[in-house]
Write a protein that holds these residues in place. Structure first.
Motif, PDB file in Angstrom:
ATOM      1  N   GLU A 222       0.677  -1.089  -0.012  1.00 37.30           N
ATOM      2  CA  GLU A 222      -0.004   0.041  -0.012  1.00 37.30           C
ATOM      3  C   GLU A 222       0.689   1.210  -0.084  1.00 37.30           C
ATOM      4  O   GLU A 222       0.576   2.266  -0.798  1.00 37.30           O
ATOM      5  CB  GLU A 222      -1.007  -0.096   1.273  1.00 37.30           C
ATOM      6  N   ASP A 223       1.864   1.334   0.621  1.00 35.53           N
ATOM      7  CA  ASP A 223       2.895   2.474   0.892  1.00 35.53           C
ATOM      8  C   ASP A 223       3.593   2.706  -0.506  1.00 35.53           C
ATOM      9  O   ASP A 223       3.744   3.655  -1.072  1.00 35.53           O
ATOM     10  CB  ASP A 223       3.888   2.094   2.077  1.00 35.53           C
ATOM     11  N   VAL A 224       4.073   1.577  -0.980  1.00 36.99           N
ATOM     12  CA  VAL A 224       4.560   1.403  -2.323  1.00 36.99           C
ATOM     13  C   VAL A 224       3.780   2.061  -3.515  1.00 36.99           C
ATOM     14  O   VAL A 224       4.090   2.753  -4.304  1.00 36.99           O
ATOM     15  CB  VAL A 224       5.159   0.293  -2.853  1.00 36.99           C
ATOM     16  N   LYS A 225       2.616   1.543  -3.661  1.00 34.17           N
ATOM     17  CA  LYS A 225       1.626   2.003  -4.406  1.00 34.17           C
ATOM     18  C   LYS A 225       1.335   3.521  -4.455  1.00 34.17           C
ATOM     19  O   LYS A 225       1.109   4.194  -5.260  1.00 34.17           O
ATOM     20  CB  LYS A 225       0.249   1.133  -4.253  1.00 34.17           C
ATOM     21  N   LYS A 226       1.269   3.864  -3.048  1.00 31.05           N
ATOM     22  CA  LYS A 226       1.052   5.443  -2.633  1.00 31.05           C
ATOM     23  C   LYS A 226       2.011   6.261  -3.245  1.00 31.05           C
ATOM     24  O   LYS A 226       1.839   7.287  -4.014  1.00 31.05           O
ATOM     25  CB  LYS A 226       0.778   5.686  -1.266  1.00 31.05           C
ATOM     26  N   GLU A 227       3.188   5.843  -3.231  1.00 36.93           N
ATOM     27  CA  GLU A 227       4.521   6.425  -3.803  1.00 36.93           C
ATOM     28  C   GLU A 227       4.337   6.761  -5.362  1.00 36.93           C
ATOM     29  O   GLU A 227       4.571   7.649  -6.037  1.00 36.93           O
ATOM     30  CB  GLU A 227       5.567   6.042  -3.335  1.00 36.93           C
ATOM     31  N   MET A 228       4.001   5.515  -5.892  1.00 30.63           N
ATOM     32  CA  MET A 228       3.784   5.375  -7.388  1.00 30.63           C
ATOM     33  C   MET A 228       2.901   6.552  -7.692  1.00 30.63           C
ATOM     34  O   MET A 228       2.920   6.947  -8.873  1.00 30.63           O
ATOM     35  CB  MET A 228       3.753   4.017  -7.856  1.00 30.63           C
ATOM     36  N   VAL A 229       1.623   6.602  -7.221  1.00 25.36           N
ATOM     37  CA  VAL A 229       0.466   7.312  -7.506  1.00 25.36           C
ATOM     38  C   VAL A 229       0.684   9.021  -7.102  1.00 25.36           C
ATOM     39  O   VAL A 229       0.586   9.475  -7.991  1.00 25.36           O
ATOM     40  CB  VAL A 229      -0.750   6.851  -7.018  1.00 25.36           C
ATOM     41  N   ASN A 230       1.130   8.876  -5.891  1.00 23.56           N
ATOM     42  CA  ASN A 230       0.987  10.294  -5.509  1.00 23.56           C
ATOM     43  C   ASN A 230       2.393  11.015  -5.777  1.00 23.56           C
ATOM     44  O   ASN A 230       2.418  12.259  -6.175  1.00 23.56           O
ATOM     45  CB  ASN A 230       1.025  10.464  -4.019  1.00 23.56           C
ATOM     46  N   GLU A 231       3.646  10.247  -5.757  1.00 24.58           N
ATOM     47  CA  GLU A 231       4.926  11.124  -6.156  1.00 24.58           C
ATOM     48  C   GLU A 231       5.277  10.527  -7.642  1.00 24.58           C
ATOM     49  O   GLU A 231       5.930  11.535  -8.122  1.00 24.58           O
ATOM     50  CB  GLU A 231       5.964  10.477  -5.083  1.00 24.58           C
ATOM     51  N   LYS A 232       4.986   9.454  -8.286  1.00 26.78           N
ATOM     52  CA  LYS A 232       5.493   9.200  -9.498  1.00 26.78           C
ATOM     53  C   LYS A 232       4.521   9.534 -10.526  1.00 26.78           C
ATOM     54  O   LYS A 232       4.824   9.534 -11.736  1.00 26.78           O
ATOM     55  CB  LYS A 232       5.932   7.822  -9.490  1.00 26.78           C
ATOM     56  N   GLY A 233       3.018   9.725 -10.254  1.00 23.50           N
ATOM     57  CA  GLY A 233       2.297  10.462 -11.151  1.00 23.50           C
ATOM     58  C   GLY A 233       1.495   9.209 -11.973  1.00 23.50           C
ATOM     59  O   GLY A 233       0.833   9.454 -13.148  1.00 23.50           O
ATOM     60  N   LEU A 234       1.342   8.041 -11.304  1.00 23.69           N
ATOM     61  CA  LEU A 234       0.891   6.759 -12.010  1.00 23.69           C
ATOM     62  C   LEU A 234      -0.686   6.567 -11.598  1.00 23.69           C
ATOM     63  O   LEU A 234      -1.209   7.425 -10.569  1.00 23.69           O
ATOM     64  CB  LEU A 234       1.525   5.535 -11.558  1.00 23.69           C
ATOM     65  N   SER A 235      -1.489   6.220 -12.530  1.00 25.85           N
ATOM     66  CA  SER A 235      -3.053   6.322 -12.242  1.00 25.85           C
ATOM     67  C   SER A 235      -3.139   5.198 -11.171  1.00 25.85           C
ATOM     68  O   SER A 235      -2.274   4.008 -10.978  1.00 25.85           O
ATOM     69  CB  SER A 235      -3.769   5.908 -13.370  1.00 25.85           C
ATOM     70  N   GLU A 236      -4.318   5.018 -10.248  1.00 27.38           N
ATOM     71  CA  GLU A 236      -4.741   4.050  -9.473  1.00 27.38           C
ATOM     72  C   GLU A 236      -4.678   2.519 -10.325  1.00 27.38           C
ATOM     73  O   GLU A 236      -4.332   1.675  -9.810  1.00 27.38           O
ATOM     74  CB  GLU A 236      -5.876   4.300  -8.844  1.00 27.38           C
ATOM     75  N   ASP A 237      -5.279   2.792 -11.393  1.00 27.78           N
ATOM     76  CA  ASP A 237      -5.542   1.574 -12.240  1.00 27.78           C
ATOM     77  C   ASP A 237      -3.985   0.757 -12.575  1.00 27.78           C
ATOM     78  O   ASP A 237      -4.076  -0.470 -12.528  1.00 27.78           O
ATOM     79  CB  ASP A 237      -6.216   1.819 -13.382  1.00 27.78           C
ATOM     80  N   VAL A 238      -3.474   1.458 -13.049  1.00 29.46           N
ATOM     81  CA  VAL A 238      -1.906   1.175 -13.427  1.00 29.46           C
ATOM     82  C   VAL A 238      -1.384   0.389 -11.996  1.00 29.46           C
ATOM     83  O   VAL A 238      -0.667  -0.605 -12.266  1.00 29.46           O
ATOM     84  CB  VAL A 238      -0.990   2.119 -14.090  1.00 29.46           C
ATOM     85  N   GLY A 239      -1.490   1.098 -10.957  1.00 28.34           N
ATOM     86  CA  GLY A 239      -0.815   0.745  -9.859  1.00 28.34           C
ATOM     87  C   GLY A 239      -1.558  -0.759  -9.307  1.00 28.34           C
ATOM     88  O   GLY A 239      -0.730  -1.536  -8.964  1.00 28.34           O
ATOM     89  N   ASP A 240      -2.719  -0.830  -9.474  1.00 28.33           N
ATOM     90  CA  ASP A 240      -3.523  -1.844  -8.915  1.00 28.33           C
ATOM     91  C   ASP A 240      -2.920  -3.250 -10.034  1.00 28.33           C
ATOM     92  O   ASP A 240      -2.609  -4.278  -9.690  1.00 28.33           O
ATOM     93  CB  ASP A 240      -4.885  -1.814  -9.153  1.00 28.33           C
ATOM     94  N   ARG A 241      -2.993  -2.980 -11.494  1.00 19.30           N
ATOM     95  CA  ARG A 241      -2.458  -3.972 -12.403  1.00 19.30           C
ATOM     96  C   ARG A 241      -0.776  -4.517 -11.878  1.00 19.30           C
ATOM     97  O   ARG A 241      -0.360  -5.678 -12.007  1.00 19.30           O
ATOM     98  CB  ARG A 241      -2.364  -3.265 -13.716  1.00 19.30           C
ATOM     99  N   ILE A 242      -0.064  -3.409 -11.645  1.00 17.51           N
ATOM    100  CA  ILE A 242       1.455  -3.874 -11.223  1.00 17.51           C
ATOM    101  C   ILE A 242       1.253  -4.644  -9.779  1.00 17.51           C
ATOM    102  O   ILE A 242       2.076  -5.683  -9.721  1.00 17.51           O
ATOM    103  CB  ILE A 242       2.174  -2.518 -10.807  1.00 17.51           C
TER     104      ILE A 242
END
Length: 509
Positions: A222-242
């Protein structure tokens, strides 16, 4: 100037000193090691030497030769090779017109060495200190100055054979060091890049997202996903697929399953990586190491130079926090610490070409042993044990006074014959003090000179542990040392009565 005027001036100076605060304003000098570094006492160094010997022996068993490179490199040699970790490089001040940096690892200097010397085939190991301007975690064996033990194979070879040998080396070293249960995670940068592509990560964000995924061993998903979305600019969907992919673990079966994956099977890079992963596991089975190796899609390794297979060895258990100073004691967790990775590496086929004027590539694969974390564990294991810090075999002692010259002559003769010998630096030491020195330092044998022995032309050789005296025979010192002892004693014009006595081990007692 009169005395009264002198007194007046002194009084003014004292008043001025009081106004300035006197000595109280001075900076207090703190006697300590620099942040992220430590000293090692003789016991710790004996443990380090043992670990180094095991690692070097393994490297040599696999046919490696050794090299050395400077502790600092041109800054431009190091920049652009480590991704986000480049900020951890120690830069030095301009020295004679050259911008220099302390080496961050041993891999980039190795690639520079290959390009400079036009070497296309070598199997080498290199053990040396590296430097990282990191936030140290001393209780986990994480420092700013530390040793790396690297093994690398450079050359154009058939796929996965050299890669499998590197994993075999990690397996052998961790088994021989007896650090407890461990596992070696493997992945492939091509599989990662293919995964990012099919999940919808823009090409320009592959490396930065890779660095974030690399934190999964320290952070929850959850923390890794938060960094990818909030800091690296990925969408939630892309994060979930990863997230669906990076939760997968297995072996050769997982590689086969992913080759049938509807999305990944359409990506050329991912297919090449998965095909090689299947081949790698077939070789690992021949090397009998598959019981400890797992194909883990969450393994990323953040360094930019990796191009293919990557791997990391993780210890399964926690250990008590290693503390050596009051400051470290305050920060230590009584429940213990998770040591984490103790070895890592992978394939970096493009790094040498970055230094070659014509861009000629030299395929390379290697592994680095995280020696400081291993030392942390070994020190904890040996904390209650008596560890010998010298290799002295014989103490030359005397039973009476005024025998210093005879002791020194015999000691010198032993040295000349290659026997590790000591003598106490006193003219007339007590015999009890000499024997106590042997017991405290683990010296197994003591050669005793006395007036009667000198008259009889005899040197008494005593086993410190059993207190038996060695008489006529072929034992006493162990293989190879007997003849050298006899020759040394004969050169001092002594004859020796020897009988077989088992010598205690020269290691722990």
């Amino acid at each position: 100037m009169t005395l009264s005027q002198i007194d007046e001036e002194v009084a003014k100076l004292l008043q001025l000193k009081a106004q300035l605060g006197g000595d109280e304003g001075k900076h207090a000098f703190v006697l300590k090691t620099a942040k992220g570094t430590r000293d090692y006492n003789p016991k710790q160094m004996a443990i380090r030497e043992k670990v180094f010997n095991i690692i070097i022996s393994c490297f040599k068993r696999h046919g490696a030769e050794t090299i050395d490179t400077p502790v600092f490199e041109l800054k431009e040699t190091l920049t652009g090779k480590y991704g986000e970790d480049s900020k951890l490089i120690y830069d030095l001040k301009d020295q004679g017109g050259e911008l220099l940096s302390l080496r961050y690892d041993l891999t980039v200097p190795f690639a520079r060495y290959l390009a400079m010397n036009k070497i296309t085939n070598i199997k080498r190991y290199h053990i040396a200190k590296v430097y990282r301007r990191d936030n140290p975690a001393m209780t986990r064996g994480r420092y700013r100055e530390f040793y790396q033990c690297d093994f690398d194979i450079a050359g154009q070879y058939d796929a996965m054979i050299a890669d499998a040998e590197c994993l075999k080396i990690v397996y052998e070293i961790l088994n021989e060091l007896d650090l407890g249960d461990f596992r070696i995670k493997v992945n492939d940068r091509r599989i990662l890049d293919g995964m990012f592509a099919v999940c919808g990560v823009p090409d320009e964000k592959f490396r930065t997202i890779c660095s974030t995924v690399d934190k999964l061993d320290k952070m929850a998903w959850e923390d890794v996903k938060k960094e990818m979305v909030n800091e690296k600019g990925l969408s939630e969907d892309v994060g979930d697929r990863i997230g669906e992919y990076v939760s997968m673990q297995g072996g050769q079966d997982l590689a086969e399953r992913l080759l049938q994956d509807r999305k990944l099977s359409q990506n050329k890079q991912a297919c090449a990586g998965l095909t090689d992963m299947k081949l790698l596991f077939s070789y690992l089975e021949l090397f009998q190491v598959t019981d400890k190796v797992v194909f883990d899609l969450s393994l990323a390794r953040g360094l930019d130079y990796y191009t293919g297979v990557i791997y990391e060895a993780i210890l399964s258990q926690t250990i008590p926090a290693l503390v050596s100073t009051p400051a470290e004691q305050n920060g230590a967790d009584e429940a213990g610490v998770n040591v984490g990775s103790v070895a890592g590496g992978g394939r970096y086929d493009g790094l040498v070409g970055m230094f070659d004027p014509k861009g000629r590539k030299v395929p390379c694969v290697g592994v680095s042993i995280g020696i400081e974390r291993i030392f942390s564990i070994m020190e904890q294991k040996a904390s209650s044990e008596k560890v010998r810090t010298t290799e002295t075999q014989v103490l030359v002692a005397s039973a009476q006074k005024n025998l210093l010259e005879e002791r020194l002559k015999l000691t010198n003769a032993l040295w000349n014959e290659g026997i590790k010998a000591e003598v106490l630096y006193k003219k007339n030491p007590k015999l009890l003090s000499q024997l106590q020195h042997c017991e405290e330092t683990g010296i197994p044998l003591v050669a005793i000179l006395g007036e009667q022995e000198l008259k009889d032309g005899v040197v008494k050789l005593r086993n410190v542990v059993s207190r038996e005296e060695v008489g006529r025979g072929d034992g006493g010192f162990g293989e190879g040392i007997q003849s050298r002892w006899s020759k040394a004693v004969r050169s001092c014009r002594f004859s020796v009565l020897l009988r077989t006595v088992r010598q205690p081990p020269s290691g722990r007692r």
